[in-house]
Write an enzyme that holds these catalytic residues in place. Sequence first.
Site, PDB file in Angstrom:
ATOM      1  N   TRP A 187       0.890  -1.326   0.124  1.00  0.00           N
ATOM      2  CA  TRP A 187       0.026   0.002   0.170  1.00  0.00           C
ATOM      3  C   TRP A 187       0.804   1.273  -0.109  1.00  0.00           C
ATOM      4  CZ3 TRP A 187      -0.439   4.084   3.697  1.00  0.00           C
ATOM      5  CH2 TRP A 187      -1.411   4.903   3.267  1.00  0.00           C
ATOM      6  N   LYS A 230      -7.075   2.350  -2.565  1.00  0.00           N
ATOM      7  CA  LYS A 230      -7.635   3.466  -1.758  1.00  0.00           C
ATOM      8  C   LYS A 230      -8.579   4.492  -2.579  1.00  0.00           C
ATOM      9  CE  LYS A 230      -6.658   5.664   2.437  1.00  0.00           C
ATOM     10  NZ  LYS A 230      -5.784   5.807   3.691  1.00  0.00           N
ATOM     11  N   HIS A 264     -11.738   1.477   2.424  1.00  0.00           N
ATOM     12  CA  HIS A 264     -11.122   2.410   1.473  1.00  0.00           C
ATOM     13  C   HIS A 264     -12.284   2.979   0.275  1.00  0.00           C
ATOM     14  CE1 HIS A 264      -6.639   1.489   2.377  1.00  0.00           C
ATOM     15  NE2 HIS A 264      -7.382   2.051   3.309  1.00  0.00           N
ATOM     16  N   ASP A 328      -7.281  -4.421  10.009  1.00  0.00           N
ATOM     17  CA  ASP A 328      -6.390  -2.997   9.764  1.00  0.00           C
ATOM     18  C   ASP A 328      -7.431  -2.078  10.232  1.00  0.00           C
ATOM     19  OD1 ASP A 328      -4.987  -1.073   8.866  1.00  0.00           O
ATOM     20  OD2 ASP A 328      -5.536  -1.152   6.855  1.00  0.00           O
TER      21      ASP A 328
HETATM   22  C1  RNT Z   1      -3.981   2.652   4.668  1.00  0.00           C
HETATM   23  C2  RNT Z   1      -3.921   1.269   4.264  1.00  0.00           C
HETATM   24  C3  RNT Z   1      -2.850   0.433   4.950  1.00  0.00           C
HETATM   25  C4  RNT Z   1      -2.393   0.828   6.347  1.00  0.00           C
HETATM   26  C5  RNT Z   1      -1.540  -0.068   6.925  1.00  0.00           C
HETATM   27  C6  RNT Z   1      -0.954   0.350   8.023  1.00  0.00           C
HETATM   28  O1  RNT Z   1      -5.007   3.232   4.297  1.00  0.00           O
HETATM   29  O2  RNT Z   1      -5.073   0.633   4.977  1.00  0.00           O
HETATM   30  O3  RNT Z   1      -3.216  -0.981   4.896  1.00  0.00           O
HETATM   31  O4  RNT Z   1      -3.431   0.815   7.084  1.00  0.00           O
HETATM   32  O5  RNT Z   1      -0.425  -0.752   5.808  1.00  0.00           O
HETATM   33 ZN    ZN Z   2      -5.541  -1.397   4.609  1.00  0.00          ZN
END
Ligand code: RNT
Ligand code: ZN
Length: 419
Positions: A187, A230, A264, A328
């Site tokens: 990410w 995202k 997201h 998460d």
């Molecule tokens: C960020 C993503 C990602 C993070 C982690 C810490 O918007 O969701 O996965 O939350 O990598």
């Molecule tokens: Zn995430």
Amino acid sequence: MTHNNIEQAFVLARERYAALGVDVDHALKTLATIPVSLHCWQGDDVGGFENAGGALGNGLAVTGNYPGKARTPEELRADLDMTLSLVPGKHRLNLHAFYGEFGGKKVDRDEITSEHFKNWIAWAKKNGLGLDFNPTYFSHPKAADGFTLTSPDKAIRKFWIEHGIRSREIGAAFGKALGKTCVTNVWIPDGYKDTPADRVAPRARLAESLDAIFKKPISPKLNLDAVEPKLFGIGSESYVAGSHEFYLAYAVSRKKLLTLDAGHYHPTEGIADKISSVLEFLPEILLHVSRGVRWDSDHVVILNDDLLAIAREIAVNGFEKRVHIGLDYFDASINRVAAWTIGTRNMLRALLIALLETPLIRTGELAGDFTTRLALQEEAKSLPFGAVWDFYCESKGVPVGEAWLAEVKRYETEVLSKR
Ligand code: RNT
Ligand code: ZN
């Protein structure tokens, strides 16, 4: 609750389900095979151990200052041990690259190796856990302007590509050492606060950078690559290079896993309905189970309709082996061990509810009888899954019902409050 009460309630519940054609024992057996990957970053507010105390950046925000957060790898592992003792079943830990142990030395992101994770590997081995991994593309001077793999600066891109390459190798080392496949998830925060003039070039650079990271073949038995889209972030409200469409197309064309993070998308857009669509074309996916509230994508996972819908898609379709379940979220306003425990237990409870109702809610639809489908979907909501869950927790040797909370309070008094 006494053992006898739990047992009696379970026997009655099992009979009730059996009368509806639901095999409770089978559901519990299946549940025991589903690992949930706990995200290490709930334990220290996404801090990492590179330069303890550094500010979190790149659109990730954690609010709250509840006392007792883990400051060292040892403290984080102790808190995880505590959490895992309250959660039924065998699970996994999801690490971020900046949780390596660098022995006080400056080891930059393009220098990390599996050596920096040897204590994590030993801990996972001792506890029979699998490990997952993530390159860390935030909270770093070279990400300070918000651009990593999409940066127009070739040297910056090169630095972050090297980080990605090393991260996959660490993932493969995890897979090898533990005999359990690691999922390494990419990410990146890259995007614009305001309307870009050029939406194309950053995406072209992202595709090129990703291809460079994934160039070397790695056995899928050791490591699987995932990419996480995202819609927007804090500070990247107008444009995110790694959007849903970008990564969906990338994953399909490059045979990667797509990561669906529940926080997201648009506020009313759930990820449950995406699972069957994506799995028509990809063999496996990763979930980041989270809970969006207004602008925040990372509240503690609760047992709500969104979570049940996700669990149902996995259970009804027998997708347990194709959907990797990760959590998460990060909440620093409540006890962090409790936050982990609540979210993980809820994920498992949702899966159990879904497994128990699966045979029931299919009946009507198969017969083309939508009246029955709706009727039974609603009846399923008051079936005695609580008694089955309690029995499952007891049979796995973890606290039943709210009893886990007393354990966390004791841990807070004895350990967390002394930090
Ligand atoms: C960020 C993503 C990602 C993070 C982690 C810490 O918007 O969701 O996965 O939350 O990598
Ligand atoms: Zn995430």
